[in-house]
Design an enzyme around this catalytic site. Structure first.
Site, PDB file in Angstrom:
ATOM      1  N   HIS A   1       0.867  -1.173   0.000  1.00  0.00           N
ATOM      2  CA  HIS A   1       0.000   0.000   0.000  1.00  0.00           C
ATOM      3  C   HIS A   1       0.909   1.230   0.000  1.00  0.00           C
ATOM      4  O   HIS A   1       2.030   1.184   0.510  1.00  0.00           O
ATOM      5  CB  HIS A   1      -0.866   0.083   1.257  1.00  0.00           C
ATOM      6  CG  HIS A   1      -1.819  -1.046   1.457  1.00  0.00           C
ATOM      7  ND1 HIS A   1      -1.443  -2.227   2.052  1.00  0.00           N
ATOM      8  CD2 HIS A   1      -3.139  -1.158   1.174  1.00  0.00           C
ATOM      9  CE1 HIS A   1      -2.494  -3.030   2.128  1.00  0.00           C
ATOM     10  NE2 HIS A   1      -3.537  -2.409   1.594  1.00  0.00           N
TER      11      HIS A   1
ATOM     12  N   ASP B   1       2.182   2.086   3.365  1.00  0.00           N
ATOM     13  CA  ASP B   1       3.127   1.111   3.933  1.00  0.00           C
ATOM     14  C   ASP B   1       4.558   1.574   3.723  1.00  0.00           C
ATOM     15  O   ASP B   1       5.421   1.362   4.580  1.00  0.00           O
ATOM     16  CB  ASP B   1       3.004  -0.254   3.246  1.00  0.00           C
ATOM     17  CG  ASP B   1       1.679  -0.938   3.443  1.00  0.00           C
ATOM     18  OD1 ASP B   1       0.985  -0.619   4.427  1.00  0.00           O
ATOM     19  OD2 ASP B   1       1.337  -1.794   2.603  1.00  0.00           O
TER      20      ASP B   1
ATOM     21  N   GLU C   1     -10.540  -6.592  -4.895  1.00  0.00           N
ATOM     22  CA  GLU C   1     -10.399  -7.695  -3.942  1.00  0.00           C
ATOM     23  C   GLU C   1     -11.689  -7.850  -3.140  1.00  0.00           C
ATOM     24  O   GLU C   1     -11.987  -7.029  -2.275  1.00  0.00           O
ATOM     25  CB  GLU C   1      -9.224  -7.432  -2.999  1.00  0.00           C
ATOM     26  CG  GLU C   1      -8.947  -8.565  -2.041  1.00  0.00           C
ATOM     27  CD  GLU C   1      -7.668  -8.357  -1.262  1.00  0.00           C
ATOM     28  OE1 GLU C   1      -7.669  -8.665  -0.054  1.00  0.00           O
ATOM     29  OE2 GLU C   1      -6.669  -7.894  -1.845  1.00  0.00           O
TER      30      GLU C   1
ATOM     31  N   HIS D   1     -11.031 -14.167   2.856  1.00  0.00           N
ATOM     32  CA  HIS D   1     -12.229 -13.417   2.483  1.00  0.00           C
ATOM     33  C   HIS D   1     -13.288 -14.345   1.912  1.00  0.00           C
ATOM     34  O   HIS D   1     -14.489 -14.134   2.112  1.00  0.00           O
ATOM     35  CB  HIS D   1     -11.892 -12.331   1.462  1.00  0.00           C
ATOM     36  CG  HIS D   1     -11.010 -11.252   1.996  1.00  0.00           C
ATOM     37  ND1 HIS D   1     -10.589 -10.172   1.232  1.00  0.00           N
ATOM     38  CD2 HIS D   1     -10.456 -11.068   3.219  1.00  0.00           C
ATOM     39  CE1 HIS D   1      -9.823  -9.389   1.963  1.00  0.00           C
ATOM     40  NE2 HIS D   1      -9.720  -9.906   3.170  1.00  0.00           N
TER      41      HIS D   1
ATOM     42  N   ASP E   1      -4.537 -13.783  -3.086  1.00  0.00           N
ATOM     43  CA  ASP E   1      -3.899 -13.530  -1.797  1.00  0.00           C
ATOM     44  C   ASP E   1      -3.950 -14.823  -1.003  1.00  0.00           C
ATOM     45  O   ASP E   1      -5.034 -15.291  -0.619  1.00  0.00           O
ATOM     46  CB  ASP E   1      -4.615 -12.415  -1.032  1.00  0.00           C
ATOM     47  CG  ASP E   1      -4.089 -11.039  -1.386  1.00  0.00           C
ATOM     48  OD1 ASP E   1      -3.276 -10.929  -2.316  1.00  0.00           O
ATOM     49  OD2 ASP E   1      -4.511 -10.059  -0.732  1.00  0.00           O
TER      50      ASP E   1
ATOM     51  N   ASP F   1      -5.906 -13.882   8.836  1.00  0.00           N
ATOM     52  CA  ASP F   1      -4.728 -13.730   7.966  1.00  0.00           C
ATOM     53  C   ASP F   1      -3.560 -14.615   8.401  1.00  0.00           C
ATOM     54  O   ASP F   1      -2.421 -14.158   8.520  1.00  0.00           O
ATOM     55  CB  ASP F   1      -4.278 -12.265   7.911  1.00  0.00           C
ATOM     56  CG  ASP F   1      -5.209 -11.406   7.080  1.00  0.00           C
ATOM     57  OD1 ASP F   1      -5.852 -11.938   6.167  1.00  0.00           O
ATOM     58  OD2 ASP F   1      -5.310 -10.193   7.357  1.00  0.00           O
TER      59      ASP F   1
ATOM     60  N   ASP G   1      -0.747 -12.573   1.836  1.00  0.00           N
ATOM     61  CA  ASP G   1      -1.425 -11.606   2.698  1.00  0.00           C
ATOM     62  C   ASP G   1      -1.621 -12.291   4.050  1.00  0.00           C
ATOM     63  O   ASP G   1      -2.727 -12.612   4.462  1.00  0.00           O
ATOM     64  CB  ASP G   1      -2.762 -11.207   2.075  1.00  0.00           C
ATOM     65  CG  ASP G   1      -3.400 -10.032   2.784  1.00  0.00           C
ATOM     66  OD1 ASP G   1      -2.910  -9.642   3.859  1.00  0.00           O
ATOM     67  OD2 ASP G   1      -4.406  -9.502   2.276  1.00  0.00           O
TER      68      ASP G   1
END
Length: 440
Positions: free
Chosen positions: A100, A103, A231, A270, A295, A308, A338
């Site tokens: 990101h 980040d 996503e 997800h 991911d 995660d 991820d």
């Protein structure tokens, strides 16, 4: 300065090795179905969980002590973080990374500071990429962490927030293009609602579509040849998100005429939050023509949130890779981790253990999936199940050769009395297990 000087470069040593800092199944040069494992998997390490997250949770402060997370000049700390990241990528031998915008660069106190800081760090990342050979799989913008995005970014009731978000995405997409990124990801973490009592659903969907259309236009204007990816995630942090799952995203894209411009980046955790299997979401993405990237992670089946964790199920991933391989494999996408170490895993080695183990699991699963694809009995039985639709009668129905009335008349005239045929689910499951567990 070395941040992981006591950890050697990770090499393939084979399944007989008991070295925890070695690959036991991932031999990047091993050829499977005409490509190396490295070419198939296209592994990426994410910046946010690996180098940004301090180990905090909702009930406690951070547990990690990372040199680049200590107080100091924000830009200098960002450069330290980049140095640590690229040392980590190089020692793992992974070819890609993801980030990101916030980040990699300090956000600053206003948009001018944000753009200046980000530009400096993009220059630095470019230098690190050139020196290491590590490439950018995809970039994205963080449009969910800052309080300004509490009510969303593109779907926010304040157009100034929409404009701020547009500025971030413009610069993040430009940076991704400049750094040779192969995709750009749009995750609508707060593009949803917490209560319908204050939400105009149609307005927010229209705003979201307008935002995406602007991103598409900018992609073409700057000549970015990578893929744009949404996503999907059903909820968390909001109660309900507009990119709920693959099917929902596809329906949204079709509604607004964006189905040829945007694909999906599917995260395993997800998928399970949406009540689906990882296999389901990948198969559905291919069926709808929107598969892009993955991911790789997992959730805890006892917890109803996005944990995660690193993937550790060869069984689950074999079916995911079966779909990917039988549809030709990745193009611009790859397997991005991820995933994050647990809050109690505070040693630098733990970052390596998590990735090394997960990479081995990917390699095992891909090889098992290749067994399924090489002699695709699943596909043969599936084709047999639908074979009558390929006969003249089935083709005539699908090509519009019958109306509802004429088909009903034909069925009555022929005295149609179809008999149920076994779906053979147990046999199919046995075929999968044989591929996974057979000694080879």
């Amino acid at each position: 300065m070395s941040y992981f000087e006591h950890i050697p470069a990770i090499r393939y040593e084979g399944p007989q090795s008991d070295n925890p800092l070695a690959y036991h199944h991932y031999d990047p040069a091993k050829r499977v179905l005409g490509k190396t494992l490295a070419e198939h998997l296209r592994i990426a390490v994410c910046y946010w969980h690996t180098f940004v997250w301090p180990g905090h949770d909702m009930f406690g402060q951070g547990t990690f002590v990372r040199p680049w997370q200590q107080p100091g000049d924000p830009l200098e700390r960002a450069r330290m973080k980049a140095d640590a990241a690229f040392e980590f990528f190089s020692k793992l031998g992974t070819p890609f990374y993801t980030f990101h915008d916030t980040d990699v660069a300090p956000e600053g106190d206003n948009l001018r500071e944000y753009t200046a800081n980000f530009a400096r760090m993009v220059d630095y990342l470019g230098e690190r990429q050139q020196a290491s050979g590590v490439r950018l799989l995809w970039g994205t913008a963080n449009l969910f962490s800052h309080p300004r995005f509490a009510a969303g970014a593109a779907t926010n009731p304040n157009p100034d927030v929409f404009a701020w978000a547009a500025t971030q995405v413009r610069h993040a997409l430009d940076a991704t293009h400049r750094l040779g990124g192969e995709n750009y990801v749009l995750w609508g973490g707060r593009e949803g609602y917490e209560t319908l009592l204050n939400t105009d659903l149609k307005r927010e969907r229209d705003q979201f579509a307008r935002f995406l259309s602007m991103v598409v236009e900018h992609k073409h204007r700057i000549g970015f040849n990578g893929a744009l990816l949404i996503e999907p995630k059903p909820q968390e942090p909001t109660k309900h998100q507009y990119d709920y799952d693959v099917a929902t995203v596809h329906g949204f894209l079709v509604q607004y005429g964006l189905q040829d411009e945007i694909r999906v980046n599917i995260e395993a955790n997800h998928a399970t939050l949406a009540g689906h299997s990882f296999h389901h979401e990948i198969a559905n993405a291919f069926a709808l023509g929107v598969f892009g990237s993955v991911d790789a992670n997992r959730g805890d089946p006892q917890n109803g949130w996005d944990t995660d964790q690193f993937p550790n199920s060869v069984e689950e991933l074999t079916l995911a890779f079966y779909e990917i391989l039988r549809h030709g494999g990745f193009t611009t996408g790859g397997m991005n981790f991820d995933a994050k170490v647990r809050r109690q895993s505070v040693a630098a080695e733990d970052l390596f253990y998590g990735h090394v183990g997960a990479i081995d699991v990917l390699a095992l699963a891909l090889e098992r999936a290749a067994v399924l694809v090489e002699n695709d009995r699943l596909d043969a039985l599936r084709r047999q199940r639908y074979a009558q639709w390929d006969d003249a009668f089935g083709r005539k129905i699908l090509s519009g050769g019958y109306t509802l009335q004429s088909l009903a008349d034909d069925a009555l005239a022929r005295g149609v009395n179809p008999q149920h045929v076994s779906g053979a689910q147990e046999r199919l499951e046995n075929i999968v297990n044989q591929a996974i567990y057979a000694l080879r």
